[in-house]
Structure formats: structure tokens, C-alpha cells
Design a protein around this motif. Structure first.
Motif, PDB file in Angstrom:
ATOM      1  N   UNK A 185       9.899  -5.673   0.172  1.00 28.37           N
ATOM      2  CA  UNK A 185       9.354  -6.447  -0.951  1.00 28.37           C
ATOM      3  C   UNK A 185       7.904  -6.872  -0.719  1.00 28.37           C
ATOM      4  N   UNK A 186       7.435  -6.727   0.510  1.00 28.98           N
ATOM      5  CA  UNK A 186       6.071  -7.177   0.835  1.00 28.98           C
ATOM      6  C   UNK A 186       5.005  -6.122   0.544  1.00 28.98           C
ATOM      7  N   UNK A 187       5.395  -4.903   0.103  1.00 30.55           N
ATOM      8  CA  UNK A 187       4.380  -3.848  -0.002  1.00 30.55           C
ATOM      9  C   UNK A 187       3.297  -4.116  -1.057  1.00 30.55           C
ATOM     10  N   UNK A 188       3.598  -4.708  -2.235  1.00 34.28           N
ATOM     11  CA  UNK A 188       2.479  -5.011  -3.154  1.00 34.28           C
ATOM     12  C   UNK A 188       1.529  -6.063  -2.580  1.00 34.28           C
ATOM     13  N   UNK A 189       2.100  -7.005  -1.809  1.00 37.60           N
ATOM     14  CA  UNK A 189       1.264  -8.037  -1.181  1.00 37.60           C
ATOM     15  C   UNK A 189       0.341  -7.412  -0.140  1.00 37.60           C
ATOM     16  N   UNK A 190       0.841  -6.415   0.586  1.00 40.45           N
ATOM     17  CA  UNK A 190       0.024  -5.718   1.578  1.00 40.45           C
ATOM     18  C   UNK A 190      -1.172  -5.044   0.918  1.00 40.45           C
ATOM     19  N   UNK A 191      -0.977  -4.464  -0.251  1.00 42.40           N
ATOM     20  CA  UNK A 191      -2.083  -3.821  -0.974  1.00 42.40           C
ATOM     21  C   UNK A 191      -3.134  -4.852  -1.381  1.00 42.40           C
ATOM     22  N   UNK A 192      -2.664  -5.980  -1.939  1.00 47.02           N
ATOM     23  CA  UNK A 192      -3.587  -7.028  -2.378  1.00 47.02           C
ATOM     24  C   UNK A 192      -4.365  -7.621  -1.194  1.00 47.02           C
ATOM     25  N   UNK A 193      -3.676  -7.871  -0.098  1.00 46.68           N
ATOM     26  CA  UNK A 193      -4.341  -8.462   1.067  1.00 46.68           C
ATOM     27  C   UNK A 193      -5.273  -7.474   1.762  1.00 46.68           C
ATOM     28  N   UNK A 194      -5.042  -6.173   1.578  1.00 44.83           N
ATOM     29  CA  UNK A 194      -5.978  -5.180   2.098  1.00 44.83           C
ATOM     30  C   UNK A 194      -7.329  -5.296   1.391  1.00 44.83           C
ATOM     31  N   UNK A 195      -7.289  -5.612   0.096  1.00 47.62           N
ATOM     32  CA  UNK A 195      -8.537  -5.849  -0.654  1.00 47.62           C
ATOM     33  C   UNK A 195      -9.241  -7.087  -0.102  1.00 47.62           C
ATOM     34  N   UNK A 196      -8.468  -8.153   0.109  1.00 48.71           N
ATOM     35  CA  UNK A 196      -9.053  -9.399   0.626  1.00 48.71           C
ATOM     36  C   UNK A 196      -9.656  -9.200   2.008  1.00 48.71           C
ATOM     37  N   UNK A 197      -9.061  -8.308   2.799  1.00 55.51           N
ATOM     38  CA  UNK A 197      -9.517  -8.129   4.179  1.00 55.51           C
ATOM     39  C   UNK A 197     -10.928  -7.551   4.268  1.00 55.51           C
ATOM     40  N   UNK A 202       1.122 -14.240  -6.145  1.00 58.42           N
ATOM     41  CA  UNK A 202       0.091 -15.206  -6.528  1.00 58.42           C
ATOM     42  C   UNK A 202      -0.689 -15.714  -5.338  1.00 58.42           C
ATOM     43  N   UNK A 203       0.001 -15.900  -4.211  1.00 56.79           N
ATOM     44  CA  UNK A 203      -0.678 -16.341  -2.989  1.00 56.79           C
ATOM     45  C   UNK A 203      -1.693 -15.298  -2.535  1.00 56.79           C
ATOM     46  N   UNK A 204      -1.339 -14.022  -2.656  1.00 61.35           N
ATOM     47  CA  UNK A 204      -2.260 -12.947  -2.267  1.00 61.35           C
ATOM     48  C   UNK A 204      -3.483 -12.904  -3.185  1.00 61.35           C
ATOM     49  N   UNK A 205      -3.267 -13.080  -4.490  1.00 59.48           N
ATOM     50  CA  UNK A 205      -4.388 -13.087  -5.434  1.00 59.48           C
ATOM     51  C   UNK A 205      -5.326 -14.248  -5.146  1.00 59.48           C
ATOM     52  N   UNK A 206      -4.752 -15.415  -4.844  1.00 54.61           N
ATOM     53  CA  UNK A 206      -5.591 -16.577  -4.530  1.00 54.61           C
ATOM     54  C   UNK A 206      -6.410 -16.328  -3.265  1.00 54.61           C
ATOM     55  N   UNK A 207      -5.864 -15.573  -2.316  1.00 56.54           N
ATOM     56  CA  UNK A 207      -6.595 -15.235  -1.095  1.00 56.54           C
ATOM     57  C   UNK A 207      -7.803 -14.357  -1.414  1.00 56.54           C
ATOM     58  N   UNK A 208      -7.614 -13.383  -2.319  1.00 56.76           N
ATOM     59  CA  UNK A 208      -8.735 -12.519  -2.729  1.00 56.76           C
ATOM     60  C   UNK A 208      -9.843 -13.354  -3.354  1.00 56.76           C
TER      61      UNK A 208
END
Length: 424
Positions: A325-337, A385-391
């Protein structure tokens, strides 16, 4: 020395040694940590991740911004820098223990026995890491080969112990032992080596003078550093409050993988700034910072794209179905990284210009923005939402919140880097 010769010099070899050390950490993240995560389950792994996040915040406060202050001093006066390390050792330990006590007491009365074991183990391990400021000396002196060897010893010991716990099917509490061993061994080796390297005695008066200096120089940085530590972990803290430890576990796995490659850019930036800190001419320093951006950006984009495209199969292979279930979050956090990887350049450049007060204000504003933003988006969309806020926080932290400093000094560096202008 300018950046064009940096990557053909001793500084490149220094960066490569730093990278080699982190490669062992990456090996542990990919193979050992995933092994442990499968073994203890998502919820308990979330408790472990939460403990690490909380004590890392306390660690940053206890170090009082000393990492950057000491790094800067050692590049100019190694002996004085080492005296500063020794004189403030007890100071850091006391602050860490005082700040940790309320958290440990709260955990004692509110969590189960297994979670308490993890919190105590992380508490002890982070204490050793807080005291191990000696690593800064070897990085600043371009002797990261020594750090790589010593840290690798600790990491390999920790990996061996973790693998043994899982292989022998011991209870999860035993995983606290490798957590502690990983930071204890490097501290002992570096402490003993420093005693042989510098044989000096500090009087009580001299120790007090160094302690006052660190408090004066670091008071602004510590507020900035703690604010950065908090807002970079706000997502985990908010998720623990709103969604529980399982959501924290999933988010932590995605975050760890998404940022696992940043040791490469971090090593290059650390090595490059030994030259940038030593620049006598401010225009030359700005040009070097712009060139450094041109090196870091394509590296960051390459790794981020690789991890984003391989998110689903990577999680499936390493962590199993319970973490998919974490795979979409991994994509979003890759952008933030990508933005996160570029951030240390501006941060260190502002330190070069002694913008400690600015960093404090910037970090407090970012934290004030991130907390309600993360809470709102996490309440609406959970860890997505947490991942989007990180970006959003990383983008603003890299750009707008830096551009107001010193008449747009960082904005000019970014412009120069993106347009390939040499500047004046």
C-alpha cells in the motif's frame, strides 16, 4: 580550489569514501531492514520508526547546531576544532538526557513492553550517536576514508546481529541489541583515536570558554536545526496521532526508500563545501555553489526517477505484500527527495554568510506552515496527504523561504545554475 578541479582531487576521493560507507548503510536498508520489517510486522515496525524519529529530534537539540559550527572551525583550525569537540562533550550528553527523560517516562506508562524495549534501545543508540561528533573532524579534514572504515565496522556488526536475531527466531526485543551496537562501536574507536591524535589538556576555564562559544554560535542554529528536524518528521508524528503505528510503518518504509540514495549527493556536497567555505572571494564562492547545483541536480533526478518507476516491484520484492500500500507514497516522496537533496547547498551557503538568525526564522516559519498543512492533508487523504505536504514543504523550503536572504543571494545562485550563467 574551484569546483572544476574538485572532482579530480582529494575531495573527490573523500566523497567516494563517504559514499562507500553509505553504500553499506544502503545494503542494510534494502536487505536487513526489510528482513526485520517482515519479521515484526507493519505496526511494530511503525513503533520503531516513531522512536527513531523522536530521538533524532532530541539529538539535533542536544548537538546545539554544533555539527556545522565545528565543521566550519575545523576547516580553518583543526586543533581548535578538536578542543571544541572535547570541551562540549559533557554538555551535549546532559542536554540529551534531560530532554529524553520526559519521553521515556511517557512511553513507560503508555506503551506495551515490546514498544518500550525499542524506545530504550533507540534512546541508548542515539545517545552514542549524539556524542560521536568526532566524525565531523575526519569529514572536514577530507579523511572520510577513516570514517568509512569505522562506521562500516559498526554497521556490519549491527547487520550481523540483526540477521542472527531473525535467523534464530528470537523475540523482537533482541533487535534492540544491534541497534545499540551500530553506534557504540564507531564512537569508541573514534574517541580512542582522537585521544592519540591530539594530546592536549583543557583547563576548566578553557572548557567554559569553548562551551560559551558553542552556545553563542549555536543558539540560532539549534533553533533552526530542531525546526528542520521537526518539520521533516511532522508527517510521521501526525500520522501516529491520526492513523496509528501501521500508517507510520508504511510511510516510513516509503520515506526510507525514497531518500536512501541521498547519501550520494550529501557526500558530494560535504566535500565540495570544504572549498566553498575557504573561498576568500564571495563571487567565486557563489559561482562554486551554482556549479555544485549543476552536479547535484542530474544525480538527484536520476535516482528519484529510478525509485519512482520501480516503486511497486521494489516494495513487493523487499517488504512483501503487507507493505504494498506504500507504493504511491514512495513515488510522491521520490519527487520530494529531489528538492531535499538540493537543500543542504543553500543551507550551508547561508551558514558561510553567517545567516544563523535567518535560518532560525526560516525554519520556524516552515514548521509553522508544515504542521497545519500536514494535519489537514493527512486528515483528508491519510499518508498520501502527508506525502503531498512533504513535497510542498520541500519546494517552499528550497525556493521562496531561501530567496529572501541577503538580497536574493540563493535566488541568484539558482538562476545562475539553471541558466548556466557564470555570474559577475
Amino acid at each position: 580550489m574551484n569546483l572544476s578541479t574538485l572532482f579530480r582531487s582529494k575531495k573527490l576521493r573523500n566523497a567516494l569514501w563517504m559514499i562507500s560507507e553509505k553504500l553499506i548503510s544502503l545494503f542494510g536498508l534494502i536487505f536487513i531492514t526489510s528482513f526485520v520489517a517482515k519479521y515484526i510486522g507493519v505496526a511494530l515496525f511503525g513503533q520503531l520508526a516513531l522512536a527513531i524519529a523522536l530521538f533524532q529530534i532530541i539529538q539535533v537539540a542536544a548537538q546545539m547546531g554544533s555539527d556545522n559550527v565545528i565543521f566550519k572551525r575545523i576547516t580553518r583550525n583543526p586543533r581548535s576544532g578538536m578542543k571544541l569537540i572535547h570541551a562540549t562533550l559533557l554538555q551535549r550528553m546532559i542536554i540529551y538526557l534531560v530532554l529524553s527523560l520526559p519521553l521515556l517516562l511517557w512511553q513507560y506508562f503508555h506503551v506495551d513492553r515490546q514498544s518500550l524495549f525499542f524506545f530504550i534501545a533507540v534512546f541508548v543508540a542515539t545517545l552514542f550517536s549524539t556524542l560521536d561528533i568526532y566524525v565531523i573532524y575526519y569529514n572536514a579534514r577530507l579523511q572520510s576514508k577513516y570514517n568509512a572504515i569505522v562506521n562500516s565496522m559498526g554497521l556490519l556488526l549491527g547487520f550481523a546481529l540483526r540477521s542472527g536475531v531473525v535467523w534464530l527466531h528470537l523475540t523482537p526485543e533482541w533487535l534492540g541489541l544491534p541497534v545499540i551496537a551500530t553506534t557504540l562501536l564507531p564512537l569508541l574507536v573514534r574517541y580512542c583515536a582522537s585521544r592519540k591524535l591530539f594530546t592536549f589538556r583543557l583547563s576548566l576555564r578553557a572548557m567554559q570558554r569553548y562551551r560559551r562559544y558553542l552556545l553563542h554560535a549555536g543558539i540560532s542554529l539549534v533553533i533552526a536545526s530542531v525546526s528542520v528536524a521537526v518539520y521533516s518528521r511532522i508527517s510521521q508524528l501526525v500520522l501516529a496521532w491520526l492513523a496509528g503505528s501501521k500508517a507510520v510503518g508504511l510511510y516510513s518504509v516509503a520515506s526510507s526508500l525514497a531518500t536512501s540514495w541521498t547519501f550520494v549527493t550529501g557526500a558530494l556536497i560535504t566535500s565540495a563545501f570544504t572549498a566553498i567555505f575557504q573561498c576568500k572571494n564571495e563571487q567565486e564562492a557563489a559561482r562554486q555553489a551554482a556549479r555544485l547545483h549543476r552536479v547535484i541536480l542530474p544525480v538527484a533526478l536520476f535516482f528519484a526517477l529510478t525509485f519512482a518507476l520501480s516503486a511497486y516491484p521494489l516494495l513487493s520484492f523487499l517488504y512483501g505484500e503487507q507493505y504494498l500500500d506504500a507504493w504511491p507514497v514512495l513515488i510522491l516522496l521520490s519527487v520530494a527527495s529531489v528538492f531535499s537533496a538540493l537543500g543542504p547547498i543553500a543551507y550551508r551557503y547561508i551558514i558561510r554568510l553567517s545567516g544563523y538568525r535567518y535560518l532560525t526564522i526560516k525554519s520556524l516559519l516552515l514548521m509553522a506552515l508544515s504542521l497545519p498543512l500536514t494535519a489537514l492533508l493527512s486528515w483528508q487523504w491519510g499518508f498520501y496527504g502527508a506525502a503531498v505536504s512533504t513535497i510542498i514543504a520541500e519546494v517552499l523550503g528550497l525556493t521562496l523561504f531561501n530567496y529572501l536572504f541577503a538580497q536574493g543571494a540563493i535566488r541568484k545562485i539558482h538562476y545562475s545554475a539553471l541558466t548556466l550563467r557564470k555570474g559577475k
